[in-house]
Design a protein around this motif. Structure first.
Motif, mmCIF file in Angstrom:
data_model
loop_
_atom_site.group_PDB
_atom_site.id
_atom_site.type_symbol
_atom_site.label_atom_id
_atom_site.label_comp_id
_atom_site.label_asym_id
_atom_site.label_seq_id
_atom_site.Cartn_x
_atom_site.Cartn_y
_atom_site.Cartn_z
ATOM 1 N N VAL A 72 -73.056 -12.118 -19.513
ATOM 2 C CA VAL A 72 -74.255 -11.582 -18.525
ATOM 3 C C VAL A 72 -74.876 -12.311 -17.789
ATOM 4 C CG1 VAL A 72 -76.694 -10.480 -18.924
ATOM 5 C CG2 VAL A 72 -75.105 -10.159 -20.509
ATOM 6 N N ASP A 73 -75.177 -12.127 -16.546
ATOM 7 C CA ASP A 73 -75.777 -13.237 -15.517
ATOM 8 C C ASP A 73 -76.963 -13.840 -16.146
ATOM 9 O OD1 ASP A 73 -75.622 -13.955 -12.612
ATOM 10 O OD2 ASP A 73 -77.843 -13.389 -12.996
ATOM 11 N N SER A 74 -77.286 -15.180 -15.575
ATOM 12 C CA SER A 74 -78.281 -15.793 -16.206
ATOM 13 C C SER A 74 -79.934 -15.342 -16.170
ATOM 14 C CB SER A 74 -78.283 -17.290 -15.660
ATOM 15 O OG SER A 74 -78.517 -17.416 -14.182
ATOM 16 N N VAL A 75 -79.977 -14.436 -15.115
ATOM 17 C CA VAL A 75 -81.149 -13.699 -14.835
ATOM 18 C C VAL A 75 -81.649 -12.887 -16.085
ATOM 19 C CG1 VAL A 75 -82.402 -12.095 -13.651
ATOM 20 C CG2 VAL A 75 -80.922 -13.687 -12.565
ATOM 21 N N LEU A 76 -80.669 -12.544 -16.974
ATOM 22 C CA LEU A 76 -80.892 -11.700 -18.001
ATOM 23 C C LEU A 76 -80.977 -12.197 -19.406
ATOM 24 C CD1 LEU A 76 -79.311 -8.398 -16.920
ATOM 25 C CD2 LEU A 76 -81.813 -8.949 -16.870
ATOM 26 N N ARG A 77 -80.541 -13.400 -19.361
ATOM 27 C CA ARG A 77 -80.409 -14.202 -20.560
ATOM 28 C C ARG A 77 -81.658 -14.595 -21.309
ATOM 29 N NH1 ARG A 77 -75.342 -18.290 -19.017
ATOM 30 N NH2 ARG A 77 -74.304 -16.774 -18.192
ATOM 31 N N THR A 78 -81.505 -14.509 -22.656
ATOM 32 C CA THR A 78 -83.048 -14.592 -23.464
ATOM 33 C C THR A 78 -82.521 -15.249 -24.842
ATOM 34 O OG1 THR A 78 -85.022 -13.385 -24.159
ATOM 35 C CG2 THR A 78 -82.744 -12.405 -24.401
ATOM 36 N N SER A 79 -83.846 -15.604 -25.426
ATOM 37 C CA SER A 79 -83.634 -16.309 -26.683
ATOM 38 C C SER A 79 -83.358 -14.909 -27.597
ATOM 39 C CB SER A 79 -84.774 -16.780 -27.175
ATOM 40 O OG SER A 79 -85.962 -16.171 -27.139
ATOM 41 N N VAL A 80 -82.392 -15.148 -28.724
ATOM 42 C CA VAL A 80 -82.079 -14.116 -29.747
ATOM 43 C C VAL A 80 -82.703 -14.326 -30.934
ATOM 44 C CG1 VAL A 80 -80.065 -13.128 -30.973
ATOM 45 C CG2 VAL A 80 -79.888 -13.881 -28.541
ATOM 46 N N PRO A 81 -83.615 -13.452 -31.481
ATOM 47 C CA PRO A 81 -84.300 -13.726 -32.551
ATOM 48 C C PRO A 81 -83.596 -13.349 -33.822
ATOM 49 C CG PRO A 81 -85.120 -11.588 -31.697
ATOM 50 C CD PRO A 81 -84.022 -12.180 -30.694
ATOM 51 N N PHE A 82 -82.534 -12.761 -33.800
ATOM 52 C CA PHE A 82 -81.879 -12.151 -35.010
ATOM 53 C C PHE A 82 -80.477 -13.077 -35.356
ATOM 54 C CE2 PHE A 82 -80.280 -9.686 -31.393
ATOM 55 C CZ PHE A 82 -78.807 -9.952 -31.581
ATOM 56 N N ARG A 83 -80.004 -12.613 -36.472
ATOM 57 C CA ARG A 83 -78.773 -13.288 -36.941
ATOM 58 C C ARG A 83 -77.806 -12.344 -37.525
ATOM 59 N NH1 ARG A 83 -79.569 -16.870 -42.553
ATOM 60 N NH2 ARG A 83 -79.998 -14.848 -43.925
ATOM 61 N N PHE A 84 -76.680 -12.562 -37.439
ATOM 62 C CA PHE A 84 -75.636 -11.510 -37.868
ATOM 63 C C PHE A 84 -75.550 -11.720 -39.455
ATOM 64 C CE2 PHE A 84 -72.024 -10.619 -34.832
ATOM 65 C CZ PHE A 84 -72.869 -10.983 -33.695
ATOM 66 N N SER A 85 -75.640 -10.411 -40.045
ATOM 67 C CA SER A 85 -75.723 -10.296 -41.591
ATOM 68 C C SER A 85 -74.533 -10.873 -42.127
ATOM 69 C CB SER A 85 -76.044 -8.829 -41.702
ATOM 70 O OG SER A 85 -75.984 -8.793 -43.204
#
Length: 503
Positions: free
Chosen positions: A373-386
């Motif tokens: 995804v283009d950098s404009v939409l990048r964000t921190s991710v609050p979850f992890r993979f189970s």
């Protein structure tokens, strides 16, 4: 080996680009709309073409600013032809109003730079502070040492440059997989020349040539990474402020007709008029091919039109699906249906931010696709993979798009074989993620038809490990554990993307 350079736009350049953006749209609009495209598609093609145009200036230098009209049209031509080719349109019937450049090599260079930029961005995190900030601000933004050094604890520029060169050398080795058999002081000379070639003597020697080529490439990549967000923001502002509306564009096209093409309806109407005239004359005895050899045949005087071959064009249907970001580098997962590797697709989030994403990996067996995804939409991710696969009876929540709205859904696992899952529930849409009651990612919805086929966490892990050569670093913390369901939804919203496309 050549030393790569990266041109940085000045304020005056941006004023020139703004004028060019306002004045270069009409040829692109004509080309797209006269070759089976719509007004909205023409706008999207123009934005993308102008993006590639600005990138070509950064790669090739300011001289490209003097070729704006031809370059923008040529980039738009290639982008639209690629889309037409995917629709199985015969490109032999595509019409052009003007000359154009062969820019296939330019696309390759720009796409290669984008790949290197993404790789360098992921490696920058490994460098640590204060080196990362020094690279971004001193090299990427071109700020003077006096503005950056004291803030980071450096009072002497030479000491700061020695520290910076050591970190940049590490970044070169990480991104280029190349080590140099030269001393650190020689690498400093190499870096100084790359940053200011007009003020420094060029180092000589075979190993130094390799060092110059690799270092200049990484420096250009860092500059590209830093400038990408600013460039995207400015172009989006140009789009919203400077592009005229459809009515204005249509009037311009009517006021400046060139090789106007006869549409199928015009062709049929004209043929009908001729038939009525001939029939009337014949019935009145004024026109008889058998007996009146000297009769002057009536000739319909019309403007000369270029008549297209009438082809059946399938009606394209708008579809949508969801995707979700899985790390801060901008990697996202979605379902693979109707997507192909290399596609550039339009994506947006619930905050009404819109940008693009590239499909970088597809697995037809599992129905999974990986996006960047283009950098404009990048964000921190609050979850992890189970860490555990879903079992029959597990209750999960989901967030996905339907008719442009981000909807909350609930699911229960009805069948699972560690990878594939069949779900029961409601508001479950293709590409939407599935989260456990404690906020961990458990899977992704592939199909929303009866049975709601999904892929579990094992399939996601295998796909990310074996289906792509990209290093996808996953979050290790679950920041949703103590949140209520409503709080989780709010924190997850920026990660959920809407994909809209035509099939």
């Amino acid at each position: 080996m050549s030393v790569e350079k990266w041109y940085t736009f000045t304020n005056e350049d941006w004023k020139t680009l703004e004028d060019q953006f306002k004045s270069s749209y009409l040829p692109v609009l004509r080309f797209v709309t006269e070759n089976k495209g719509s007004f909205s598609e023409a706008r999207d093609i123009y934005i993308e073409a102008f993006y590639y145009y600005t990138r070509s200036i950064e790669l090739k230098g300011k001289s490209y600013l003097e070729k704006s009209s031809g370059l923008i049209y040529s980039f738009a031509r290639i982008i639209w032809l690629k889309k037409l080719e995917k629709r199985n349109v015969d490109l032999n019937f595509v019409q052009h109003r003007r000359e154009y450049y062969d820019l296939d090599h330019a696309f390759h260079e720009i796409d290669l730079m984008n790949e290197r930029s993404e790789k360098a961005a992921s490696k920058l995190a490994l460098i640590g502070e204060p080196c990362r900030t020094m690279m971004i601000e001193l090299i990427g933004m071109g700020k003077p040492f006096e503005e950056v050094g004291p803030r980071l604890g450096f009072s002497v520029e030479e000491r700061a440059m020695n520290r910076l060169s050591g970190c940049l050398r590490k970044l070169v080795e990480l991104t280029e997989n190349k080590t140099f058999k030269i001393e650190n002081e020689d690498f400093v000379k190499c870096l100084n020349y790359v940053i200011a070639p007009d003020k420094q003597a060029k180092p000589v020697g075979e190993e130094m040539e390799v060092c110059l080529a690799m270092t200049s490439r990484v420096v250009a990549t860092v500059k590209n990474h830093v400038s990408s967000k600013e460039r995207t923001t400015i172009l989006r502002e140009y789009r919203d402020r400077l592009l005229p509306d459809d009515a204005s564009n249509l009037k311009k096209m009517e006021d400046n007709p060139k090789k106007i093409k006869m549409k199928p309806l015009q062709l049929i109407s004209f043929a009908a008029i001729i038939a009525v005239v001939v029939s009337g004359l014949t019935s009145l005895g004024l026109y008889n091919m058998a007996t009146n050899q000297d009769v002057i045949y009536p000739v319909a005087a019309v403007d000369t039109f270029t008549v297209d071959t009438i082809e059946f064009t399938p009606v394209l249907e708008w579809r949508e699906k969801s995707a979700f970001i899985i790390n801060e580098d901008g990697f996202a997962l979605t379902s693979a249906e109707h997507l192909s590797k290399g596609d550039n697709i339009s994506v947006c989030n619930d905050l009404l931010h819109t940008s693009t994403a590239e499909v970088i990996a597809i697995d037809k067996k599992t129905g999974l696709a990986l996006l960047l995804v283009d950098s404009v939409l990048r964000t921190s991710v609050p979850f992890r993979f189970s860490q555990t696969a879903s079992e029959v009876g597990d209750e999960m929540i989901s967030l996905g798009y339907s008719d442009g709205k981000l909807l909350f859904g609930e699911a229960t696992t009805q069948f699972s074989d560690l990878e594939t899952m069949w779900l029961g529930g409601y508001a479950l849409y293709p590409g939407a993620p599935l989260f456990s009651k404690n906020g961990e990612l458990k899977g992704i919805i592939i199909e929303s038809s009866e049975g709601k086929l999904s892929q579990g966490i094992e399939a996601l892990n295998d796909f990310l490990e074996f289906a792509t050569t990209h290093d996808v670093n996953l979050p290790t913390r679950n920041k949703l554990y103590y949140d209520s369901t409503a709080q989780r939804v709010q924190r997850l919203k920026p990660c959920i993307l809407r994909i809209k496309f035509q099939t």
